[in-house]
Each structure stands twice: as C-alpha cells, then as structure tokens.
Design an enzyme around this catalytic site. Structure first.
Site, PDB file in Angstrom:
ATOM      1  N   TYR A 305      -3.897   3.040  10.494  1.00 26.41           N
ATOM      2  CA  TYR A 305      -4.125   3.024   9.045  1.00 26.41           C
ATOM      3  C   TYR A 305      -3.031   3.783   8.285  1.00 26.41           C
ATOM      4  O   TYR A 305      -2.470   3.260   7.318  1.00 26.41           O
ATOM      5  CB  TYR A 305      -5.505   3.591   8.741  1.00 26.41           C
ATOM      6  CG  TYR A 305      -5.948   3.378   7.314  1.00 26.41           C
ATOM      7  CD1 TYR A 305      -6.397   2.130   6.884  1.00 26.41           C
ATOM      8  CD2 TYR A 305      -5.914   4.418   6.387  1.00 26.41           C
ATOM      9  CE1 TYR A 305      -6.796   1.938   5.579  1.00 26.41           C
ATOM     10  CE2 TYR A 305      -6.311   4.229   5.087  1.00 26.41           C
ATOM     11  CZ  TYR A 305      -6.761   2.992   4.684  1.00 26.41           C
ATOM     12  OH  TYR A 305      -7.151   2.802   3.382  1.00 26.41           O
ATOM     13  N   GLU A 312       3.468  -0.244   3.778  1.00 30.88           N
ATOM     14  CA  GLU A 312       3.257  -0.814   2.444  1.00 30.88           C
ATOM     15  C   GLU A 312       4.039  -0.022   1.398  1.00 30.88           C
ATOM     16  O   GLU A 312       4.627  -0.604   0.465  1.00 30.88           O
ATOM     17  CB  GLU A 312       1.761  -0.822   2.116  1.00 30.88           C
ATOM     18  CG  GLU A 312       0.934  -1.748   2.998  1.00 30.88           C
ATOM     19  CD  GLU A 312      -0.559  -1.589   2.761  1.00 30.88           C
ATOM     20  OE1 GLU A 312      -0.937  -1.048   1.701  1.00 30.88           O
ATOM     21  OE2 GLU A 312      -1.357  -1.995   3.642  1.00 30.88           O
TER      22      GLU A 312
END
Length: 381
Positions: A305, A312
């Site tokens: 995660y 991103e």
C-alpha cells in the site's frame, strides 16, 4: 508396576434430561467408559487419592439412560455427561437404595427439583423468544441472488487482475532477459533494461485495467445499498479519487505519461494487492475462511500500500510539468475576476491529500488486521 485397581471419588448432579459425573482423577490415561444394560463401566489410569493407579467403578442407574456417554478430560478431572431416556427428576442416581461410599453429590452443580424446573422453564422461554425474534425478521427472497452476484463480481475482478499480474510478470522476465543480452557490455544496462521493458506497459495492459477499475465502481454501489458492510467513504476515496483519478485523468489523458516506467510499478502494485483481496471476499461469501489467504489479505498491504501510494505520487509529480506546459484542465474564470485555476496547483493539493489519505487508510487497515489477526483471535484458537 501399578497396584490393584481402586475406586476414585465421583461427584454427581442431574437435570431433567442429563446426568453429570465428575471423577476426581488427574492426568487420566487410557480411559475406558461404556454403558451396557443401563450400567456405566469406568476404568482408567490416573492420579487419585491413592496416588497413580488404575481406578474403576460401576454404577447401575435408577432409570434407563442413553448408551453413549460424553466424556471431557481436563488435567485435574474427568467429566462424564449421560443423557436420560425420559425427561424426569430422579430421587437418586443408583438403582440400589444405599449410596456407594465413593459417590457424593456435586454441590457446585447441584439443584433441587424446583430449581431445575425453573432453569428448564427459563431455557424453554429463551428458546421461544429466540424463535419469535427470528420469525419477526423478514427473510430476504433475494439472498441467494445477492450472494451469487458478489461471488461473480469478486471472481471476475480476481481473474482480471490475475491476467494483469501474469502478463506483466512474463513480459518483465522475457523483455528484461532479452535486453540484458543485448546490452551486456553497456554501462547503462540497468537503465536501458528498465526503459525497454516498461515503456509499453500502458498500451499492453490499459484495456484490462480500464475494465477492472470501471467495474470497481460497483463497490461504491454495493456499499451504498448495503449489499456489503464496508464503509462508503473509504470506498469512494480509494476508487474515484484514488486509482481512477490516476488512471483516467493522469495516465489516460497524457500520452507523454503512458510510456514512463512508473506506470509499470503502479499497475503491478495494484494487481498484487487484488490477488489476495478479491479471493478472500469471494470465499467469505460462501462462509469459507482459508487461514493463509486471510493472513495474506491483512498483511500484504503493509509493504504494497505505501509503495503503491509512492508510485502514484511519483506519477503525479512527473505529470505536473506536462500539465503546466499544455494548460490542460486549467479553468479560466470569466471577467471581472480574470482568474485561472491552474490544474498543476490542483495536483499539488491532491499530493498532500494523497499522503494524508494513505495515512488514514493505513490506520483503518491496521485496525482491520488487529480484528482478524490480533491477540484476541489467537487466544480463541
């Protein structure tokens, strides 16, 4: 060598339907407990009042009982439960009127007849109340249809992300190996391999990723209509303002971004996480829990995660100069304000929100992990 067999101390109590026998033996070994012709035969080796020895006894019951006793051993004693054939209250335990010397009442469980009748009545009332409550709850006629839909949804998503993961893994090994042979003597071998292996990731994988992430919008609908118990806000943040924003707004509109190596890492981290999440939900729909999968579901996100969030963020940082140069998505307000809302500025705010969102979701996922894999869960095993 063991001495002659002895009788242990036995304590008894009763209910209308059951008899309870507590044999005072610790470290019981090789118990042999049977009921034949309404007589209970007990023989076992254990530590009792006469030390470690073989202990045995027989009890002929006052009235008929079921021939299959239920036994439960602990380190300090052995408990036997015998079912009566008819529900009634016995005046004594044995057929013989004189109580055997080794037998005594179990005052910890002892009830007189009126107390036992009251307990039986309370249990019956509790059972009736439970049936009434269950009858008031309307049965869902679409229960099986909903379950079937959730199974199919999670299965389709699992197959989609599996295709992405396998395709990217195969391409990584094949293209990476080929480029390693070509540039074996090059000083820039690492850079060239990365570039040649990753530059067309978007064009190869994007159609399937578009499909999976568009289908993921159903997770918001499932939460909204109460089909699943997951909270609505985290689903909206993760699907719409997270992955879909990066996929459709950043990568989907900028061709310059589609050939960058960061795309590979974004897609790869996304797909690995879903390889564990969707099968876990699919099996949960049919009441199956596979412990290794549960552990992976609530553990794999710990490294993946943050790495996905970092990938991103890198993608957004790389896109800011391109949006500044093209002016795409920048909004000019009409006079007299004569102000333009620059999209790169929006992306900078989005970066801050991204890291805050990663922190908030990390805490949420960590709480979920404690609920499923924490100390309380382990104590119950």
């Amino acid at each position: 060598m063991a001495g002659p067999s002895l009788r242990p101390h036995v304590h008894w109590a009763q209910r209308h339907r059951e008899l309870f026998l507590r044999v005072d033996l610790s470290d019981v070994r090789n118990p042999d407990i049977t009921i034949t012709d309404n007589v209970l035969h007990f023989r076992a080796q254990g530590h009792g009042a006469k030390g470690d020895n073989i202990y045995e006894f027989e009890i002929e019951f006052l009235e008929p009982v079921e021939p299959k006793p239920v036994c439960r051993m602990t380190q300090r004693q052995l408990n036997i439960t015998v079912q009566k054939k008819e529900s009634n209250w016995w005046e004594r335990l044995t057929k013989q009127e004189k109580r055997p010397l080794f037998l005594a009442p179990d005052f910890d469980r002892w009830l007189d007849e009126s107390d036992a009748e009251m307990e039986l009545k309370e249990k019956e009332e509790e059972k009736i109340n439970k049936m009434k409550i269950e009858s008031r709850v309307p049965k869902d006629p679409f229960k099986h249809l909903k379950k079937g839909y959730l199974i199919m949804y999670n299965l389709v998503q699992f197959l989609g992300f599996s295709w992405i993961f396998v395709n990217m893994t195969v391409r990584l090994f094949i293209l990476g190996k080929g480029n390693m042979e070509i540039h074996l003597f090059s000083k820039t071998v690492g850079f060239l391999c990365l570039t040649d292996s990753f530059y067309d990731t978007f064009h190869t994988i994007s159609d399937m990723m578009y499909f999976c992430q568009t289908l993921a919008l159903m997770e918001i609908m499932n939460s909204l209509i109460g089909l699943v118990k997951s909270p609505l806000i985290p689903s909206v943040v993760q699907v719409i303002f997270g992955r879909n924003f990066v996929l459709f707004v950043i990568l989907g509109t900028l061709e310059e971004m589609q050939s960058k190596p960061v795309v590979f890492f974004i897609f790869y981290f996304w797909s690995i996480i879903e390889l564990f999440r969707y099968p876990y939900y699919m099996l949960s729909c049919i009441g199956i829990e596979w412990k290794p999968l549960t552990w992976l579901r609530y553990t794999a996100w710990i490294p993946l995660y943050p790495l996905g969030g970092l990938a991103e963020a890198v993608c957004i940082v790389q896109s800011i100069p391109i949006f500044s140069e093209t002016g795409k998505f920048s909004l000019g307000l009409p006079n007299p304000l004569n102000v333009t809302i620059q999209f790169p500025f929006v992306l900078q705010i989005y970066l801050i929100a991204l890291f805050l969102g990663v922190f908030v979701n990390f805490r949420y996922l960590y709480k979920q992990r404690k609920q499923h894999l924490g100390p309380k869960k382990r104590k119950m095993k």
